[in-house]
Structure formats: structure tokens, C-alpha cells
Design an enzyme around this catalytic site. Structure first.
Site, short mmCIF file in Angstrom:
data_model
loop_
_atom_site.label_atom_id
_atom_site.label_comp_id
_atom_site.label_asym_id
_atom_site.label_seq_id
_atom_site.Cartn_x
_atom_site.Cartn_y
_atom_site.Cartn_z
N GLY A 175 0.76 -1.25 0.00
CA GLY A 175 0.00 0.00 0.00
C GLY A 175 0.78 1.29 0.00
O GLY A 175 0.21 2.36 -0.20
N GLU A 222 3.86 -6.85 1.76
CA GLU A 222 3.53 -7.16 0.35
C GLU A 222 3.48 -5.90 -0.51
O GLU A 222 2.42 -5.56 -1.04
CB GLU A 222 2.15 -7.81 0.28
CG GLU A 222 2.02 -9.15 0.93
CD GLU A 222 0.54 -9.60 0.99
OE1 GLU A 222 -0.38 -8.78 0.80
OE2 GLU A 222 0.34 -10.78 1.21
N PRO A 223 4.59 -5.18 -0.67
CA PRO A 223 4.54 -4.01 -1.54
C PRO A 223 4.40 -4.39 -3.01
O PRO A 223 5.03 -5.35 -3.47
CB PRO A 223 5.88 -3.32 -1.29
CG PRO A 223 6.77 -4.39 -0.76
CD PRO A 223 5.92 -5.41 -0.08
N GLY A 224 3.59 -3.66 -3.72
CA GLY A 224 3.42 -3.89 -5.17
C GLY A 224 3.84 -2.63 -5.90
O GLY A 224 4.93 -2.54 -6.47
N ARG A 225 2.96 -1.63 -5.84
CA ARG A 225 3.19 -0.37 -6.55
C ARG A 225 4.57 0.21 -6.26
O ARG A 225 5.33 0.53 -7.19
CB ARG A 225 2.11 0.63 -6.12
CG ARG A 225 2.17 1.96 -6.84
CD ARG A 225 1.21 2.96 -6.19
NE ARG A 225 -0.14 2.45 -6.10
CZ ARG A 225 -1.03 2.50 -7.08
NH1 ARG A 225 -0.73 3.07 -8.22
NH2 ARG A 225 -2.24 2.00 -6.91
N TYR A 246 -8.62 5.61 -11.47
CA TYR A 246 -8.34 6.22 -10.15
C TYR A 246 -7.96 7.68 -10.24
O TYR A 246 -7.47 8.24 -9.27
CB TYR A 246 -7.19 5.47 -9.45
CG TYR A 246 -7.28 3.99 -9.62
CD1 TYR A 246 -8.29 3.29 -8.96
CD2 TYR A 246 -6.42 3.29 -10.45
CE1 TYR A 246 -8.43 1.93 -9.15
CE2 TYR A 246 -6.55 1.94 -10.63
CZ TYR A 246 -7.55 1.26 -9.97
OH TYR A 246 -7.69 -0.08 -10.16
N CYS A 250 -11.43 5.85 -28.09
CA CYS A 250 -12.74 6.50 -28.22
C CYS A 250 -13.42 6.58 -26.87
O CYS A 250 -14.40 5.87 -26.60
CB CYS A 250 -13.61 5.74 -29.21
SG CYS A 250 -12.86 5.67 -30.83
N GLU A 251 -12.89 7.43 -26.02
CA GLU A 251 -13.40 7.55 -24.65
C GLU A 251 -12.92 8.91 -24.16
O GLU A 251 -11.72 9.20 -24.22
CB GLU A 251 -12.77 6.42 -23.81
CG GLU A 251 -13.33 6.20 -22.46
CD GLU A 251 -14.59 5.34 -22.48
OE1 GLU A 251 -15.44 5.58 -21.63
OE2 GLU A 251 -14.71 4.45 -23.34
N TYR A 257 0.84 -1.37 -12.28
CA TYR A 257 -0.58 -1.46 -12.68
C TYR A 257 -0.86 -0.89 -14.08
O TYR A 257 -1.97 -0.48 -14.37
CB TYR A 257 -1.49 -0.78 -11.64
CG TYR A 257 -1.38 -1.42 -10.28
CD1 TYR A 257 -1.88 -2.70 -10.05
CD2 TYR A 257 -0.76 -0.76 -9.21
CE1 TYR A 257 -1.78 -3.31 -8.80
CE2 TYR A 257 -0.65 -1.37 -7.96
CZ TYR A 257 -1.16 -2.63 -7.77
OH TYR A 257 -1.06 -3.23 -6.54
N1 LLP Z 1 -1.56 -7.09 -0.93
C1 LLP Z 1 -2.85 -7.20 -1.25
C2 LLP Z 1 -3.68 -8.23 -0.61
C3 LLP Z 1 -3.40 -6.34 -2.21
O1 LLP Z 1 -4.68 -6.44 -2.52
C4 LLP Z 1 -2.58 -5.37 -2.83
C5 LLP Z 1 -3.11 -4.47 -3.84
C6 LLP Z 1 -1.22 -5.32 -2.45
C7 LLP Z 1 -0.76 -6.19 -1.49
C8 LLP Z 1 -0.26 -4.35 -3.05
O2 LLP Z 1 -0.62 -3.03 -2.83
P1 LLP Z 1 0.33 -1.85 -3.38
O3 LLP Z 1 1.60 -1.91 -2.61
O4 LLP Z 1 0.52 -2.09 -4.82
O5 LLP Z 1 -0.45 -0.62 -3.12
N2 LLP Z 1 -5.22 -1.65 -9.66
C9 LLP Z 1 -5.02 -0.54 -8.74
C10 LLP Z 1 -4.38 -0.92 -7.50
C11 LLP Z 1 -5.13 -1.97 -6.81
C12 LLP Z 1 -4.36 -2.52 -5.67
C13 LLP Z 1 -4.97 -3.78 -5.24
N3 LLP Z 1 -4.33 -4.46 -4.19
C14 LLP Z 1 -4.33 0.58 -9.45
O6 LLP Z 1 -4.16 0.51 -10.66
O7 LLP Z 1 -3.98 1.56 -8.82
#
Ligand code: LLP
Length: 426
Positions: free
Chosen positions: A248, A286-289, A329, A355-356, A384
Site C-alpha cells: 500500500g 507485500e509491496p506492489g506499486r 483512479y 474513443c473515450e 498497474y
Molecule cells: N496485498 C494485497 C492483498 C493487495 O490487494 C494489494 C493491492 C497489495 C498487497 C499491493 O498493494 P500496493 O503496494 O501495490 O499498493 N489496480 C489498482 C491498485 C489496486 C491494488 C490492489 N491491491 C491501481 O491501478 O492503482
């Protein structure tokens, strides 16, 4: 603002290794942008490999230094391509997968099954079976059906499965509502009373081994307070062997964004963990972004410049087909003419080819004398974008190109019109 200062500030949003050559053009991972555009065409997603590796190490080492019994796990939904899985598995990270597709990609890339954390609020039997058969270390229980289904599946396959219970603590971080997941009413996880019930049930389960609890309150969070409250919420559920604190942490998309650093984030969560969690517990994050966003740069070619009505529309050859963040978003992106990134110029609306009306990459970005044929670079597009890319209007999804130390290689090729027709039956 002095011209050079604006240019410097702009370049500061690009991956750390980004430079500018003698002609003033951007150089990504040691490779001039025009060389990349020539080799791969546009649109293209360029990824600075060293930037992802550096970020992975900052997370892994920073977490281990503060809480040795821990693991950084990559939320692979942010960038689910095998090259990225492989890279992060090489860096020793665990992998969070949301469903059978990501699970399959992670395994194909050589990720250690024991380090897989399997998520999903609607896991099918097929997906659960895939996870069990692959030997996935952890399945996150999102609902009571997960418990029933896993028990049934395990009755016919191998012995035991480690699980975590995902709790929805009623925390609403200050982020876009579409990326908030911790609030009450969220479709993810179990509210506290039900989470306690699931925990009690799992303690009596023969085949499911309750390792601990999981919490994830949202994405693109720009202060540490919601993370601290999430730790307090899982601590309240009792003592466990494992606490997965989710992801997050927000990324810096615009000059104005000031997300906490990785270290500030880790300090905040581990400080509260030291006060409230058992000293011998294992902590996962669990970092993603924040693992991949800042490593990515999208390259586009300007197709048309249209002035009138007080607006300058700069239309490029990509858009919501390769970047849905704006439509979904209202994410704000900065942008530059890649061969002369000044950070100054007339305010332009950088729009896509779809086309949006919502197909805008940036609603107001200064561009210096934009013209058809100019190369546009949009920074902070590693997260993402590939994941949500699509074929709207028959767009072909862009290639993913890794750059590193002056070398470049495609890790995902561009889609072709043949690809678009491949699944259509006569
Ligand atoms: N763990 C879980 C269970 C999650 O659902 C998520 C993201 C993460 C970790 C990673 O979160 P992050 O570090 O990336 O914020 N599609 C959206 C973002 C949706 C995030 C969903 N869950 C976008 O394009 O911004």
C-alpha cells in the site's frame, strides 16, 4: 522557476539512473530514448532493471535490519510478467499472487512455491487446487467458503496447508476510494468478529494450519498512520506465528506527491510491531506499486496537436489501452517531450488515441512547442499499467523493454494484429 531547475525536477521523477545526453534528450538506464523508440516502436514500457533491484534490496534489507524474522513479498498484480517475477525471485523476495494466472506465471519464472502467498476474494476450486498442488506456502483465507473448499480439496490431495486469515479492520486510508480495501463494507477479507470466528474454526482444523493473520488497507497511501493502525488491528486479534501486513505504500507520481520513503514506512510499522506483536513472530509485507512504479517509463509518439477553445490537445499513439490508472483512479502523471525535457512550456492536455473522453494521460502538463512526431515520456508507469493493459479499440499492447547499463532487451514483445485475432473462432 529557472529552466534548468524545472528540467532537473522533471528528470527527478524518472528512474534514478536517468540522465540527459549532449542534445538534451533523456537517457534511460544508459540508453538514449530515441534508440529505444527506434528499436521497439511506440508505445513502449521501458523498465530500469537496476531501479527495481535497488528497490527490492531496500525493502528486503530494510525489513530484515529492523525485524530479522521477516520477508518482503512482491504483490505481483502490480507487474505480472515473467521477467519481473524472475528478477524479484532472484532478489530473494516472496511472491504474492492473486489467482491462478499469477500463480502460473510465478511458477514459470522459477519462484519458490514455499514463498508464494495466494490471495483472492473469489478463489475457484481450480485455483485452490493449483495452489495446493504447487505447494504454495500460504493461502490467505478471505471468507468461510475458502475454509470449506480448502478442507475438501486437501481431503483428496496432500496433508496440510498453511493459511492466514485476512481481516478487514475498518480503516479507511486517505486514498482514492477505488483503491481502499480496509474500510468496513470492503469486499475483501473478514470484519473483526467474523475473522475471530474463522480463527477459532481454523484452530480446530486438521488439514489447515493457521499460521496467522493478514491485513491490507489500500493502495497509494501517502502517510504512515493507516499502516500503524493496521498493525494495531492485527495485534488485537491475538498472538500468532505470522503477521502479513500487506502493501500500500504510495509512489511519487507528481512533483507535489511526498510519499513516505521505504525506510520511513518500515520504521513506522516495525516501531508499532515492536510494541504490540510477539517478539518471535514472523512479519511479511507485500509491496506492489512502490516496488515497481518508479522504475517504469512509458514512451509514446505524438500523432496530432490540436489547438482551440483555450486548450492544446497533444494526442499520442497509446492511452487507456496501456495505462488505465487515470480512468480508474484519476491518477495524475507528469510528462515530458523525451528529446527535450524542459519541465516548462504551454499547458497541454496529453490525451490518448481511444474513443473515450476519459482517455487522458495528463490533464495539464507543460510541454515546450509540442509537434507531431515528438517522443513523449511519461514517468512512474511501472505499476498497474502492463497489468491492466487491454485491447480497447483494437489496440495492440505495448512491449516491455528492460534497460540496464547501456543495454536494452525486450522481455515482452508488442502485440500484433494476428494476436488480436488468435482467439476468435471462424
Ligand atoms: N496485498 C494485497 C492483498 C493487495 O490487494 C494489494 C493491492 C497489495 C498487497 C499491493 O498493494 P500496493 O503496494 O501495490 O499498493 N489496480 C489498482 C491498485 C489496486 C491494488 C490492489 N491491491 C491501481 O491501478 O492503482
Amino acid at each position: 522557476m529557472a529552466a534548468t531547475q524545472a528540467a532537473r525536477e522533471l528528470v527527478g521523477l524518472f528512474p534514478p539512473g536517468t540522465g540527459v545526453d549532449h542534445s538534451g534528450a533523456l537517457v534511460l538506464g544508459g540508453v538514449p530514448v530515441s534508440e529505444l523508440a527506434e528499436a521497439y516502436g511506440t508505445p513502449a514500457l521501458v523498465v530500469d532493471e537496476a531501479a527495481i533491484r535497488a528497490r527490492a534490496r531496500r525493502y528486503a534489507d530494510g525489513l530484515a535490519a529492523r525485524w530479522p524474522n521477516s520477508r518482503a513479498t512482491f504483490a505481483s498484480k502490480a507487474f505480472p510478467c515473467t521477467a519481473v517475477y524472475r528478477l524479484l525471485a532472484e532478489e530473494g523476495l516472496g511472491i504474492d499472487v492473486a489467482g491462478g494466472g499469477e500463480l502460473t506465471l510465478a511458477l514459470a519464472a522459477g519462484a519458490d512455491p514455499a514463498g508464494l502467498v495466494v490471495h483472492g476474494n473469489a478463489k475457484t476450486d481450480e485455483e485452490l487446487r493449483l495452489a495446493v498442488e504447487a505447494g504454495a506456502g500460504t493461502v490467505v483465507i478471505d471468507n468461510f467458503d475458502d475454509i470449506d473448499n480448502l478442507e475438501r480439496i486437501l481431503a483428496t490431495t496432500r496433508g496440510e496447508q498453511g493459511v492466514l486469515v485476512r481481516v478487514t479492520p475498518g480503516i479507511r486510508p486517505d486514498t482514492h476510494e477505488a483503491v481502499s480495501t480496509g474500510q468496513s463494507g470492503s469486499k475483501f477479507g473478514l470484519p473483526v468478529p467474523q475473522a475471530r470466528e474463522a480463527i477459532a474454526r481454523l484452530r480446530g482444523s486438521e488439514r489447515l494450519r493457521l499460521d496467522g493473520v493478514h491485513v491490507h488497507v489500500g493502495s497509494q497511501i501517502l502517510d504512515t498512520e493507516p499502516f500503524v493502525r493496521a498493525v494495531e488491528a492485527v495485534a488485537d486479534l491475538g498472538e500468532f506465528a505470522v503477521y502479513d501486513l500487506g502493501g500500500g505504500l504510495g509512489s511519487r507520481y507528481t512533483y507535489a506527491d511526498r510519499p513516505p520513503t521505504v525506510e520511513e514506512y518500515l520504521d513506522a510499522v516495525i516501531d508499532v510491531a515492536k510494541r504490540l506483536l510477539p517478539a518471535d513472530a514472523r512479519i511479511l509485507i507485500e509491496p506492489g506499486r512502490s516496488m515497481v512504479a518508479e522504475a517504469g517509463v512509458s514512451l509514446y509518439r505524438v500523432v496530432s496537436v490540436k489547438r482551440g477553445d483555450g486548450h492544446t490537445f497533444v494526442a499520442v499513439d497509446g492511452g487507456m489501452g496501456d495505462n488505465l490508472e487515470v480512468s480508474l483512479y484519476q491518477q495524475r502523471f507528469e510528462a515530458a517531450i523525451a528529446t527535450r525535457p524542459t519541465g516548462q512550456g504551454e499547458p497541454c492536455r496529453l490525451v490518448g488515441r481511444h474513443c473515450e473522453s476519459g482517455d487522458t494521460l495528463s490533464a495539464g502538463v507543460p510541454l515546450q512547442d509540442p509537434r507531431r512526431g515528438d517522443l513523449i515520456a511519461v514517468p512512474v508507469t511501472g505499476a498497474y499499467t502492463y497489468a491492466l493493459s487491454n485491447n480497447y479499440n483494437g489496440a495492440c499492447r505495448p512491449p516491455v523493454v528492460f534497460v540496464r547499463g547501456g543495454a536494452h532487451r525486450a522481455v515482452v514483445r508488442r502485440e500484433t494484429y494476428d494476436d488480436l485475432m488468435r482467439r476468435d473462432l471462424p
